[in-house]
Design an enzyme around this catalytic site. Structure first.
Site, short mmCIF file in Angstrom:
data_model
loop_
_atom_site.label_atom_id
_atom_site.label_comp_id
_atom_site.label_asym_id
_atom_site.label_seq_id
_atom_site.Cartn_x
_atom_site.Cartn_y
_atom_site.Cartn_z
N GLY A 85 0.82 -1.22 0.00
CA GLY A 85 0.00 0.00 0.00
C GLY A 85 0.84 1.25 0.00
O GLY A 85 2.04 1.22 0.29
N GLY A 90 3.93 7.73 3.08
CA GLY A 90 4.94 6.74 2.75
C GLY A 90 4.34 5.47 2.18
O GLY A 90 3.15 5.39 1.92
N VAL A 92 3.94 1.14 2.28
CA VAL A 92 3.87 0.05 3.25
C VAL A 92 4.27 -1.26 2.55
O VAL A 92 3.83 -1.54 1.44
CB VAL A 92 2.45 -0.06 3.85
N LYS A 106 6.23 0.30 7.38
CA LYS A 106 5.88 1.56 6.72
C LYS A 106 7.15 2.39 6.55
O LYS A 106 7.78 2.77 7.54
CB LYS A 106 4.87 2.31 7.59
N ASP A 212 -8.30 10.88 12.05
CA ASP A 212 -8.24 10.49 10.64
C ASP A 212 -8.97 9.17 10.41
O ASP A 212 -8.44 8.24 9.81
CB ASP A 212 -6.76 10.38 10.23
N1 ATP Z 1 -0.48 -3.22 9.27
C1 ATP Z 1 -0.87 -3.35 8.01
N2 ATP Z 1 -1.16 -4.57 7.53
C2 ATP Z 1 -1.55 -4.73 6.25
N3 ATP Z 1 -1.70 -3.72 5.38
C3 ATP Z 1 -1.42 -2.48 5.80
C4 ATP Z 1 -0.98 -2.23 7.12
N4 ATP Z 1 -0.79 -0.90 7.27
C5 ATP Z 1 -1.10 -0.35 6.09
N5 ATP Z 1 -1.47 -1.29 5.19
C6 ATP Z 1 -1.87 -1.07 3.80
O1 ATP Z 1 -1.17 0.05 3.31
C7 ATP Z 1 -2.07 1.04 2.86
C8 ATP Z 1 -1.49 2.39 3.12
O2 ATP Z 1 -1.47 2.62 4.50
P1 ATP Z 1 -1.04 4.02 5.11
O3 ATP Z 1 -1.43 4.01 6.54
O4 ATP Z 1 0.36 4.30 4.78
O5 ATP Z 1 -1.82 5.04 4.25
P2 ATP Z 1 -3.32 5.49 4.20
O6 ATP Z 1 -3.98 5.35 5.52
O7 ATP Z 1 -3.96 4.77 3.05
O8 ATP Z 1 -3.16 7.00 3.80
P3 ATP Z 1 -2.63 8.16 4.74
O9 ATP Z 1 -1.43 7.70 5.47
O10 ATP Z 1 -2.32 9.20 3.76
O11 ATP Z 1 -3.76 8.47 5.66
C9 ATP Z 1 -3.37 0.75 3.60
O12 ATP Z 1 -4.48 1.23 2.88
C10 ATP Z 1 -3.35 -0.74 3.71
O13 ATP Z 1 -3.86 -1.31 2.54
#
Ligand code: ATP
Length: 721
Positions: A85, A90, A92, A106, A212
């Site tokens: 993701g 950043g 992930v 991340k 958020d």
């Molecule tokens: N712990 C995790 N396990 C599995 N997938 C994850 C995990 N954390 C994040 N992801 C995946 O990575 C994506 C991006 O996560 P991230 O928290 O970086 O960004 P976001 O929440 O989509 O956007 P923003 O950080 O701009 O609010 C998520 O939508 C999810 O699909």
């Protein structure tokens, strides 16, 4: 006694030369040492301002510190095959630690102040929790090394709710889950998120405000139970600040950014909310309010008025002007003195003739743009911060929304949304037209992948050529409109750049040791590029992601559609969350209180129940009412037909009682006045069936208020039971 050798009065020329050489070399050494010291000082100052040092004395000490190498190995050098993701701060990656544990790593964008703050914030808040909560994604550790910032979380096999809700499961390309969330899963997710918030608001000391709440921050475990994640924007509620709250993080951030920008002061801690209300109008709310109008042509006018009004509000305050003395170029459209006096939108005093003439001419659009142009270089942070979270420069969701409004108002004759007479016949076309594109949009929702233009092409090919011609004509209009708008901006910028260049050239006549050259070079490149852009405008095209670029003549290029914009927006998930999930009272640096989370939860519940995005914009003609989920649900509640909102994909396989409870609860959470929204404790009780839902305001209910209301409520209860 030996006679003392007298010191030679006139040293020999050889001695003098040696003496001079020693003096000169000593001076040179001292000078270089000073220069080196100054350079070192400058270097450390510059770099310190970019990344603030990590506080090793915080509660983070109890977290595991990973080495960069360890995480690099765990994720196979952050390979794209392990990418799961990408968010606003950043990327992930999935990783396997040495002990075999599956983790999500991340990797935060380097050189981003926002990422740095989010990193620290996330670690401080999650790391500071005294005990872990099964409803919050576990933070396992972190890494700060070689300018890299990484956070390690427990891995959630079913990733985010965003993907589960919006990913096209019928298409296996990149499919994550082969299953649409059934009603039971959806209800459990709502309950889980509510309980996670209850933990943060009621059990943490000091309370934590998530800030958020949105589908991409709700992660799903192997059993599709939800956990709340992403505390980058969270706040700790400071004790004794029950009434006004304090936003430490934003204070700090705004402070920093103000220092950089040198503009627009952040109001001091303790400024009451009321003082901000006046100059703040929520853009999404403006759309909601506009969309909730029953009469579509009236709705159109309202949208026009509100959109411009809202823009003026935002921009007038951003530009540092007196809120009431809106002195912008678009002032002919924005002179409502009372607009900010309460939370209800007051439409500008236009008569219908004025508006219809504006609607039919481009003048209106230009006026909208002028408001933007005039202020584009003004305040970029502070209240505007939410709009600009992606850090992508000038074009973000504000432009998107403007574009959308533009698409709704510009080719008024083309847009059946506003045309009541086309009515049902158009609606038929709507469904026909929307299907392929809708699918395309959803396919592209997967945040892991870059936009896939092929699918848009496929969608196009499936359409018959006649329909396509009409559509592309409409899109081209939009496209051209934007181009004109943007060219105006570009030409203004070019003039500005020219002035800067002349000034700069003058300035560079002063000895500058070549230091200014690099700046001049980059400016010149930018300037040349801008001039090129203006010159070659006919061969250029505009993209939200890439800005202006050379035209490539492919079929998909013609698809200047809402789908495309919608997809662009969904690729910056934080922007979407920001735009539609953020509470109206929160202005980006304001006081983030628990009730802001409740508002976001309300939006989230509607999204989960309906399986739709809060702002669902498609190129296909569709009712504006439906485009905006919140206003649509309000109008459905008003007409007593809330179950129409439930995701069609569920067919009839859902619990009607639970669904109407969820929608009514969401509406209660979405009340504009924060104090009217229920507390999270009550929300959990309502969801568990331990408490009755509070009485909704008249506007959300088909039943009349007061005594009659309670009678009809009993009746409804009876029919539900
Ligand atoms: N712990 C995790 N396990 C599995 N997938 C994850 C995990 N954390 C994040 N992801 C995946 O990575 C994506 C991006 O996560 P991230 O928290 O970086 O960004 P976001 O929440 O989509 O956007 P923003 O950080 O701009 O609010 C998520 O939508 C999810 O699909």
């Amino acid at each position: 006694m030996g006679s003392r050798q007298p010191f030679p009065q006139n040293p020999s020329p050889k001695t003098s030369i040696i003496f001079l050489a020693i003096t000169i070399s000593a001076s040179l050494i001292i000078l270089s040492a000073i220069l080196y010291f100054l350079y070192y000082l400058w270097y450390s100052l510059v770099h310190r301002s970019r990344t603030s040092p990590f506080d090793a004395t915080s509660p983070l000490n109890k977290l595991q510190r990973f080495s960069y190498k360890e995480l690099k190995n765990a994720t196979h050098n952050f390979s794209s095959s392990n990418s799961i993701g990408k968010g606003g701060s950043g990327s992930v990656f999935r990783g396997i630690l040495k002990d075999g544990k599956l983790v999500a790593v991340k990797l935060l964008d380097s050189n981003s102040l926002q990422s740095e703050h989010e990193f620290q914030n996330e670690l401080k808040i999650l790391g500071g929790l005294k005990y872990s909560c099964p409803l919050i994604v576990s933070l396992l550790g972190f890494c700060v090394e070689k300018g890299n910032r990484l956070v390690v979380f427990e891995y959630m096999p079913n990733r985010s709710l965003q993907e589960s809700l919006f990913f096209d499961h019928s298409n296996n390309v990149g499919s994550v889950n082969s299953l649409i969330l059934n009603w039971g899963m959806r209800f459990n997710i709502i309950l889980d998120v509510a309980m996670a918030l209850a933990f943060l608001h009621l059990e943490c000391e000091p309370p934590v405000i998530h800030g958020d709440v949105k589908p991409s921050n709700v992660l799903l475990d192997s059993e599709f139970r939800a956990k709340l994640s992403d505390f980058g924007l969270s706040r700790l509620k400071v004790e004794g600040e029950n009434e006004i709250g304090v936003d430490l993080f934003s204070q700090e951030l705004s402070g920093n950014l103000n220092a950089i920008g040198g503009e627009n002061e952040t109001p001091p801690i303790g400024t009451p909310i009321e003082s901000q209300e006046n100059d703040e109008v929520d853009f999404a709310l403006a759309l909601q309010a506009s969309a909730s109008s029953k009469n579509s042509s009236k709705m159109h006018r309202n949208a026009v008025k509100l959109a411009v009004n809202s823009l003026n509000f935002n921009f007038s305050s951003e530009g540092g002007n007196d809120v009431k003395g809106r002195n912008l170029k678009g002032k002919e459209l924005s002179t409502n003195e009372n607009s900010g006096e309460d939370w209800n939108f007051k439409f500008m005093p236009y008569n219908d003739d004025e508006l219809s003439s504006l609607e039919q001419s481009k003048e209106f659009n230009l006026n909208v743009a002028m408001v933007v142009d005039d202020n584009v270089g003004a305040k970029q942070w502070g209240k505007d911060w939410w709009w600009r979270q992606d850090g992508s420069g000038e074009l973000c969701s504000k432009d998107y929304v403007m574009e959308w409004i533009g698409s709704q108002i510009c080719p008024s004759s083309d847009n059946p949304d506003w045309d009541e007479e086309k009515g049902s016949a158009q609606d038929k076309n709507v469904s026909n037209n929307s299907t392929p594109l809708d699918k395309c949009e959803e396919m592209n929702e997967n945040p892991i992948q870059e936009p896939r233009f092929e699918c848009l092409n496929n969608g196009i090919e499936k359409e018959d050529s006649k329909k396509w011609k009409v559509r592309s004509k409409k899109h081209r209009k939009m496209h051209e409109w934007w181009k004109e708008e943007h060219l105006d901006e570009i030409s203004k910028k070019s003039k500005k750049t020219k002035r800067v260049r002349i000034w700069n050239n003058e300035r560079l006549k002063v000895p500058h040791f070549g230091l200014g050259k690099c700046f001049e070079f980059s400016r010149r490149r930018k300037f040349n590029h801008e001039n090129e852009t203006a010159d070659d405008q006919k061969n250029m095209e505009f993209s939200f992601r890439k800005g202006w670029r050379k035209k490539h003549h492919s079929r998909s290029d013609d698809l200047w559609s809402g789908d495309l914009f919608s997809r662009e927006l969904s690729s910056t998930t934080s922007m979407r969350g920001t735009l539609c999930y953020v509470a109206p009272e929160y202005s980006g640096y304001g006081y983030l209180m628990e009730k802001a989370d409740i508002y976001s939860l309300g939006v989230l519940i509607l999204v989960i129940v309906s399986g739709r995005r809060p702002l669902h914009v498609l190129a296909s003609p569709m009712k504006l009412e439906k485009a905006n989920l919140i206003s649509w649900s309000r109008s459905l509640a008003h007409s007593g037909n809330i179950l129409e909102l439930v995701d069609e994909r569920l067919k009839d396989e859902y619990n009607k009682e639970q669904a109407s409870l969820c929608i009514n609860l969401a509406l209660a959470c979405l009340q504009k006045m924060p104090e009217l929204r229920p507390d999270i404790g009550d929300i959990v009780k309502i969801l568990k069936g331990e408490m009755e839902i509070p009485q909704l305001p008249f506007e959300f209910s088909p039943s009349p208020p007061s005594k009659v209301f309670s009678r009809s409520r009993r009746k409804t209860k009876g029919s539900l039971g």
